[in-house]
Scaffold this motif. Structure first.
Motif, PDB file in Angstrom:
ATOM      1  N   PRO A  63     144.972 -10.809  40.777  1.00  0.00           N
ATOM      2  CA  PRO A  63     145.407 -10.490  39.395  1.00  0.00           C
ATOM      3  C   PRO A  63     145.605 -11.755  38.554  1.00  0.00           C
ATOM      4  O   PRO A  63     146.726 -12.085  38.167  1.00  0.00           O
ATOM      5  CB  PRO A  63     146.726  -9.734  39.611  1.00  0.00           C
ATOM      6  N   TYR A  64     144.527 -12.477  38.293  1.00  0.00           N
ATOM      7  CA  TYR A  64     144.615 -13.702  37.484  1.00  0.00           C
ATOM      8  C   TYR A  64     145.242 -13.366  36.133  1.00  0.00           C
ATOM      9  O   TYR A  64     144.940 -12.320  35.544  1.00  0.00           O
ATOM     10  CB  TYR A  64     143.220 -14.298  37.265  1.00  0.00           C
ATOM     11  N   THR A  65     146.088 -14.273  35.658  1.00  0.00           N
ATOM     12  CA  THR A  65     146.765 -13.984  34.384  1.00  0.00           C
ATOM     13  C   THR A  65     145.925 -14.412  33.184  1.00  0.00           C
ATOM     14  O   THR A  65     146.256 -14.085  32.051  1.00  0.00           O
ATOM     15  CB  THR A  65     148.142 -14.679  34.334  1.00  0.00           C
ATOM     16  N   SER A  66     144.854 -15.162  33.426  1.00  0.00           N
ATOM     17  CA  SER A  66     143.962 -15.534  32.317  1.00  0.00           C
ATOM     18  C   SER A  66     142.548 -15.757  32.848  1.00  0.00           C
ATOM     19  O   SER A  66     142.352 -16.003  34.052  1.00  0.00           O
ATOM     20  CB  SER A  66     144.457 -16.822  31.644  1.00  0.00           C
ATOM     21  N   ASP A  67     141.582 -15.700  31.922  1.00  0.00           N
ATOM     22  CA  ASP A  67     140.190 -15.973  32.311  1.00  0.00           C
ATOM     23  C   ASP A  67     140.071 -17.411  32.800  1.00  0.00           C
ATOM     24  O   ASP A  67     139.317 -17.710  33.727  1.00  0.00           O
ATOM     25  CB  ASP A  67     139.252 -15.792  31.102  1.00  0.00           C
ATOM     26  N   GLU A  68     140.803 -18.286  32.154  1.00  0.00           N
ATOM     27  CA  GLU A  68     140.765 -19.713  32.508  1.00  0.00           C
ATOM     28  C   GLU A  68     141.209 -19.918  33.971  1.00  0.00           C
ATOM     29  O   GLU A  68     140.599 -20.679  34.715  1.00  0.00           O
ATOM     30  CB  GLU A  68     141.676 -20.486  31.526  1.00  0.00           C
ATOM     31  N   GLU A  69     142.267 -19.194  34.354  1.00  0.00           N
ATOM     32  CA  GLU A  69     142.775 -19.319  35.725  1.00  0.00           C
ATOM     33  C   GLU A  69     141.708 -18.848  36.729  1.00  0.00           C
ATOM     34  O   GLU A  69     141.490 -19.473  37.775  1.00  0.00           O
ATOM     35  CB  GLU A  69     144.045 -18.460  35.862  1.00  0.00           C
ATOM     36  N   ALA A  70     141.018 -17.754  36.375  1.00  0.00           N
ATOM     37  CA  ALA A  70     139.975 -17.220  37.266  1.00  0.00           C
ATOM     38  C   ALA A  70     138.806 -18.192  37.356  1.00  0.00           C
ATOM     39  O   ALA A  70     138.272 -18.449  38.446  1.00  0.00           O
ATOM     40  CB  ALA A  70     139.501 -15.865  36.744  1.00  0.00           C
TER      41      ALA A  70
END
Ligand code: NAD
Length: 366
Positions: free
Chosen positions: A47-54
């Motif tokens: 459950p990444y909190t942002s696209d950037e984190e993913a």
């Protein structure tokens, strides 16, 4: 969100973003380097909190697979995929089928296997729409026991072998009786690693965010429960992080009391400079992509029809690889992670494109 100028981009060959509104699938596939063969790596659901984190996660993991396969002398390239979502809430067959269709569209340049948040049944559902999944074939495992294709037992065994090599190098002992080990994350790999260690006579401390996982290790293996705050900082011989990456950082390293870090989680160092920081503190670090290669070795052999003994012998060579890294590190007075990177680079930069196995030799029939 930057892509080509992303700090973790590292000349990836291919990135693909996949969105399927009908099923809610949002996924990224990253192919770092295919000079040794098709890119094989896990498909993570988180459950990444942002696209950037993913994006950051998939780029780091994908690059790590190039290094891991090269260091293990496998004819495979490096790649990884991430699905953005909570595996305990958002996972559906339709979502996995959509992922399978996407993988098929990549034509076998990338082959997906299990990772955190995905399991053999998920990969089989993806496999309804693609041949390019692995880690799902039922067979006799490397340990002579029936295997459903899940690479975790081989990863755990390889981590155990690597931990033994680190103990021998640092502490000069081959007998693990009474060795004190703290394991962070008692999931598929962590629990099996705990079983090997228990069998070898080690004393165990465990922590997992999921109470049920921790209770199983306490009740079935006699491990002592630790807390989120103290699991990495107990006065033990070895810390084995088997949950998530970046746990070796500016905050944690000065507080470590163990003299060995040997765990299965990927990307343990928050930044490359933490490699030297560990060395300066006299802590022997078993590079993550060297010690946790058992799973990729197992998946590689899934389609070649190798005997369990062949797979086991290859997994056991993780101990030799680590010993070579530790010795070179001592001789050069340089950190173990840097030495492991160089060894891997020598191996994948030597290969020219197309020199590895053809994708169809590794792809599963679903
Ligand atoms: P898993 O999801 O089965 O286990 C991870 C465990 O860590 C879970 O029990 C989870 O509850 C726990 N956890 C999550 N966050 C935590 C935290 N902050 N503190 C303590 N526990 C926490 O995954 P796995 O297959 O056992 O893999 C473990 C690690 O090893 C992952 O980093 C994975 O990428 C890496 N790895 C796995 C394999 C493999 O074959 N499964 C291969 C190579 C590397």
């Amino acid at each position: 969100m930057n892509v080509f100028s992303h700090p973790e981009f590292d000349n990836h060959e291919h990135l693909s973003f996949f969105c399927d509104p009908e099923t809610g699938l949002k996924a990224i596939v990253a192919i770092h380097n295919t000079s040794r063969g098709p890119a094989l790596g896990g498909c993570r659901m988180f459950p990444y909190t942002s696209d950037e984190e993913a994006l950051r996660d998939v780029l780091r993991l994908s690059r790590g697979m190039t290094y891991k396969s090269a260091l293990a002398n496998l004819d495979l390239g490096g790649g990884k995929s991430v699905i953005i979502g909570d595996p305990r809430k958002d996972k559906t067959d339709a979502l996995m089928q959509a992922m399978g269709r996407h993988l098929e569209s990549l034509g076998g340049q990338y082959i997906a296997a299990e990772d955190s948040g995905t399991s053999v049944p998920d990969l089989k559902v993806m496999g309804q729409h693609t041949r390019h999944v692995a880690g799902i074939a039922a067979r006799t495992g490397f340990d002579g026991k029936p295997s459903n294709g899940d690479p975790s037992p081989a990863t755990a065994y390889g981590t155990f072998i690597g931990l033994q090599a680190a103990v021998q190098h640092k502490l000069g002992r081959t007998d693990l009786t009474g060795l004190k080990v703290a394991i962070q994350g008692i999931g598929n790999v962590g629990y099996r690693l705990a079983q090997h260690l228990k069998h070898a006579g080690a004393e165990l401390w465990v922590y997992d965010i999921h109470e049920d996982n921790m209770r199983r290790a306490v009740e079935q293996l006699g491990a002592k429960p630790a807390t989120a705050e103290d699991i990495l900082y107990l006065p033990v011989d070895v810390v084995a992080p088997c949950a998530m990456g970046a746990v070796l950082n500016d905050d944690s390293i000065p507080q470590l009391r163990a003299t060995i870090v040997a765990g299965a989680a990927n990307n343990l160092l928050a930044h490359p400079r933490h490699d030297a920081m560990l060395q300066e503190r006299g802590i022997l670090y078993a590079p993550d992509f060297a010690i946790n290669a058992g799973g990729i070795i197992d998946v590689f052999y899934e389609r070649t029809g190798a005997t369990p003994d062949t797979v086991r012998a290859h997994v056991e060579r993780i101990g030799d690889t680590l010993t070579e890294i530790f010795n070179r590190s001592d001789r050069a007075a340089r950190p173990t992670g840097a030495i492991a990177n160089e060894l891997a680079e020598e191996r994948f930069q030597k290969h020219t494109a197309g020199a590895g196995l053809a994708p169809e030799r590794l792809a599963c029939a679903g």
